[in-house]
Design a protein around this motif. Structure first.
Motif, mmCIF file in Angstrom:
data_model
loop_
_atom_site.group_PDB
_atom_site.id
_atom_site.type_symbol
_atom_site.label_atom_id
_atom_site.label_comp_id
_atom_site.label_asym_id
_atom_site.label_seq_id
_atom_site.Cartn_x
_atom_site.Cartn_y
_atom_site.Cartn_z
ATOM 1 N N LEU A 191 -17.515 59.108 39.833
ATOM 2 C CA LEU A 191 -16.735 58.436 41.172
ATOM 3 C C LEU A 191 -17.743 57.953 41.786
ATOM 4 N N ASP A 192 -17.513 56.472 42.035
ATOM 5 C CA ASP A 192 -18.532 55.664 42.979
ATOM 6 C C ASP A 192 -17.489 55.225 44.044
ATOM 7 N N ILE A 193 -17.885 55.482 45.416
ATOM 8 C CA ILE A 193 -17.162 54.581 46.599
ATOM 9 C C ILE A 193 -18.274 53.684 47.171
ATOM 10 N N GLY A 194 -17.856 52.705 47.117
ATOM 11 C CA GLY A 194 -18.797 51.497 47.642
ATOM 12 C C GLY A 194 -18.536 51.060 49.013
ATOM 13 N N LEU A 195 -19.126 51.267 49.846
ATOM 14 C CA LEU A 195 -18.574 50.866 51.254
ATOM 15 C C LEU A 195 -19.306 49.583 51.677
ATOM 16 N N PRO A 196 -18.414 48.843 52.744
ATOM 17 C CA PRO A 196 -19.154 47.259 53.245
ATOM 18 C C PRO A 196 -19.995 47.729 54.189
ATOM 19 N N ASN A 197 -20.940 46.648 54.368
ATOM 20 C CA ASN A 197 -21.650 46.719 55.507
ATOM 21 C C ASN A 197 -20.782 46.745 56.763
ATOM 22 N N GLY A 198 -21.616 47.726 57.791
ATOM 23 C CA GLY A 198 -20.768 47.809 59.170
ATOM 24 C C GLY A 198 -19.638 48.762 59.189
ATOM 25 N N CYS A 199 -19.449 49.808 58.010
ATOM 26 C CA CYS A 199 -18.615 50.680 57.986
ATOM 27 C C CYS A 199 -18.678 51.671 59.088
ATOM 28 N N GLU A 200 -17.383 52.037 59.621
ATOM 29 C CA GLU A 200 -17.534 52.945 60.626
ATOM 30 C C GLU A 200 -17.059 54.303 60.424
ATOM 31 N N ASP A 201 -16.979 55.244 61.233
ATOM 32 C CA ASP A 201 -16.787 56.664 61.142
ATOM 33 C C ASP A 201 -15.459 56.943 60.400
ATOM 34 N N ALA A 202 -14.392 56.101 61.002
ATOM 35 C CA ALA A 202 -12.956 56.562 60.351
ATOM 36 C C ALA A 202 -13.036 56.169 58.916
ATOM 37 N N ASP A 203 -13.343 54.980 58.467
ATOM 38 C CA ASP A 203 -13.544 54.610 57.338
ATOM 39 C C ASP A 203 -14.158 55.495 56.276
ATOM 40 N N TYR A 204 -15.579 55.762 56.854
ATOM 41 C CA TYR A 204 -16.284 56.617 55.978
ATOM 42 C C TYR A 204 -15.754 58.044 55.810
ATOM 43 N N LEU A 205 -15.418 58.650 56.702
ATOM 44 C CA LEU A 205 -14.715 59.935 56.580
ATOM 45 C C LEU A 205 -13.614 60.106 55.536
ATOM 46 N N ASN A 206 -12.805 58.994 55.769
ATOM 47 C CA ASN A 206 -11.765 58.688 54.715
ATOM 48 C C ASN A 206 -12.054 58.496 53.545
ATOM 49 N N ALA A 207 -13.218 57.869 53.032
ATOM 50 C CA ALA A 207 -13.805 57.665 51.855
ATOM 51 C C ALA A 207 -14.031 59.030 51.116
ATOM 52 N N LEU A 208 -14.609 60.137 52.043
ATOM 53 C CA LEU A 208 -15.082 61.318 51.695
ATOM 54 C C LEU A 208 -13.771 62.263 51.371
ATOM 55 N N ASN A 209 -12.859 62.041 52.106
ATOM 56 C CA ASN A 209 -11.546 62.929 51.596
ATOM 57 C C ASN A 209 -11.267 62.475 50.517
ATOM 58 N N GLN A 210 -11.081 60.812 50.277
ATOM 59 C CA GLN A 210 -10.674 60.409 48.915
ATOM 60 C C GLN A 210 -11.547 60.939 47.819
ATOM 61 N N GLY A 211 -12.743 61.204 48.115
ATOM 62 C CA GLY A 211 -13.812 61.689 47.031
ATOM 63 C C GLY A 211 -13.558 63.109 46.780
ATOM 64 N N PHE A 212 -13.065 63.723 47.946
ATOM 65 C CA PHE A 212 -12.855 65.470 47.658
ATOM 66 C C PHE A 212 -11.499 65.487 46.939
ATOM 67 N N ASP A 213 -10.430 64.668 47.078
ATOM 68 C CA ASP A 213 -9.287 64.438 46.334
ATOM 69 C C ASP A 213 -9.540 64.257 44.877
ATOM 70 N N VAL A 214 -10.599 63.645 44.440
ATOM 71 C CA VAL A 214 -10.664 63.493 43.165
ATOM 72 C C VAL A 214 -11.749 64.843 42.463
ATOM 73 N N LEU A 215 -12.602 65.231 43.389
ATOM 74 C CA LEU A 215 -13.261 66.686 43.042
ATOM 75 C C LEU A 215 -12.730 67.749 42.839
ATOM 76 N N ASN A 216 -11.271 67.705 43.430
ATOM 77 C CA ASN A 216 -10.583 68.921 43.452
ATOM 78 C C ASN A 216 -10.060 69.061 41.776
ATOM 79 N N THR A 217 -9.844 67.609 41.179
ATOM 80 C CA THR A 217 -9.415 67.847 39.881
ATOM 81 C C THR A 217 -10.484 68.415 38.947
ATOM 82 N N PHE A 218 -11.665 68.395 39.235
ATOM 83 C CA PHE A 218 -12.864 68.848 38.459
ATOM 84 C C PHE A 218 -13.003 70.226 38.611
#
Length: 296
Positions: A191-218
């Motif tokens: 799983l790759d989640i590429g973030l845009p330049n200037g990404c701030e806290d809320a979007d970053y933490l949201n991406a991490l939660n998305q990553g963990f949702d996928v990790l749950n299935t593993f």
């Protein structure tokens, strides 16, 4: 909580070299004053353990020093015996932390995160891939059916890790990184989640939660966490805009995820190139402090 260090192996780098070698000793000095942390000198990985993740021909070249000027340039360090020893111990620190975490819940490598090293070459200040070596060593030496997740939150994609482990279904590679940053040709993690330049806290933490949702299935049994300081807004190479508090929340999310599911975590510091070196040391130190609160 055990924290393994290698900073007394200092590479003889030329003046003005951009690798922040001094951050490691500064971090250990700070950590030495923390209650609840036991500093341990990192052991060296064996040749056999290196070969779990690397080609024999590459290992021979590194040990003998018979790597070309171009190969040294891609690694970013001139070859020296100290480079070999430090690289061995940097990988050894992550493996030792992983073995400690199996019984104690959490353990740290105060360096490591050498995720740009490929099976047959070094790159981006990385000689041996400590996360890949550690994941394979845990399976070969501790438990063959261990399901391992590598959660790479360095700002640069873990391209070497993705490449080495791309056909291994027992190890899940997750990389959340700056999309427009080095390496400019990305590999394919699970799983790759590429973030845009200037990404701030809320979007970053949201991406991490998305990553963990996928990790749950593993459903991993063990996590190797690369706690890069370089997503921080003060990093000169990072291109993201994550605040110091956002970095703390990121670490809390990872450690809480492990605690909730009783998954041991070994974590490494990975990258950090602050305009002020102190800001990088502060972020790494905050990660250690945060982990201490979650020590199982």
């Amino acid at each position: 909580m055990k924290a393994f260090y290698t900073d007394h192996y200092v590479l003889p780098l030329p003046p003005g070299h951009r690798f922040p070698m001094e951050k490691y000793s500064q971090l250990r000095d700070r950590v030495s004053n923390l209650n609840g942390v036991q500093l341990v000198e990192a052991p060296s990985v064996t040749d056999t353990e290196i070969l779990y993740a690397h080609d024999p021909s590459y290992l021979i070249k590194i040990l003998s020093g018979e790597i070309s000027a171009q190969e040294q340039q891609e690694i970013g360090f001139p070859w020296s015996e100290k480079m070999v020893e430090r690289s061995r111990r940097s990988a050894g620190a992550t493996l030792a932390a992983a073995k400690a975490a199996l019984s104690e819940g959490l353990a740290a490598n105060l360096a490591g995160g050498t995720h740009h090293a490929y099976r047959d070459r070094g790159s981006g200040f990385c000689v041996f891939n400590d996360s890949a070596i550690t994941a394979k060593a845990l399976q070969k030496e501790i438990h063959p059916k261990l399901k391992i997740a590598i959660v790479d939150l360095d700002v640069h994609q873990g391209n070497g890790t993705a490449s080495i482990l791309q056909n291994d279904k027992s190890i899940f590679t997750l990389s959340i990184h700056g999309e427009n940053n080095f390496p400019f040709t990305k590999e394919q993690s699970d799983l790759d989640i590429g973030l845009p330049n200037g990404c701030e806290d809320a979007d970053y933490l949201n991406a991490l939660n998305q990553g963990f949702d996928v990790l749950n299935t593993f459903k991993p049994d063990f996590i190797i966490y690369l706690a890069g300081a370089d997503p921080h807004e003060g990093d000169r190479l990072g291109k993201l805009s994550i605040s110091k508090d956002g970095m703390r929340q990121r670490d809390e999310c990872v450690f809480q995820y492990g605690l909730d599911r009783q998954i041991p975590i070994a974590f490494s510091m990975a990258g950090g190139y602050g305009r002020e070196i102190q800001s990088t040391v502060d972020i790494h130190f905050q990660t250690i402090q945060t982990a201490l609160r979650y020590q199982q």
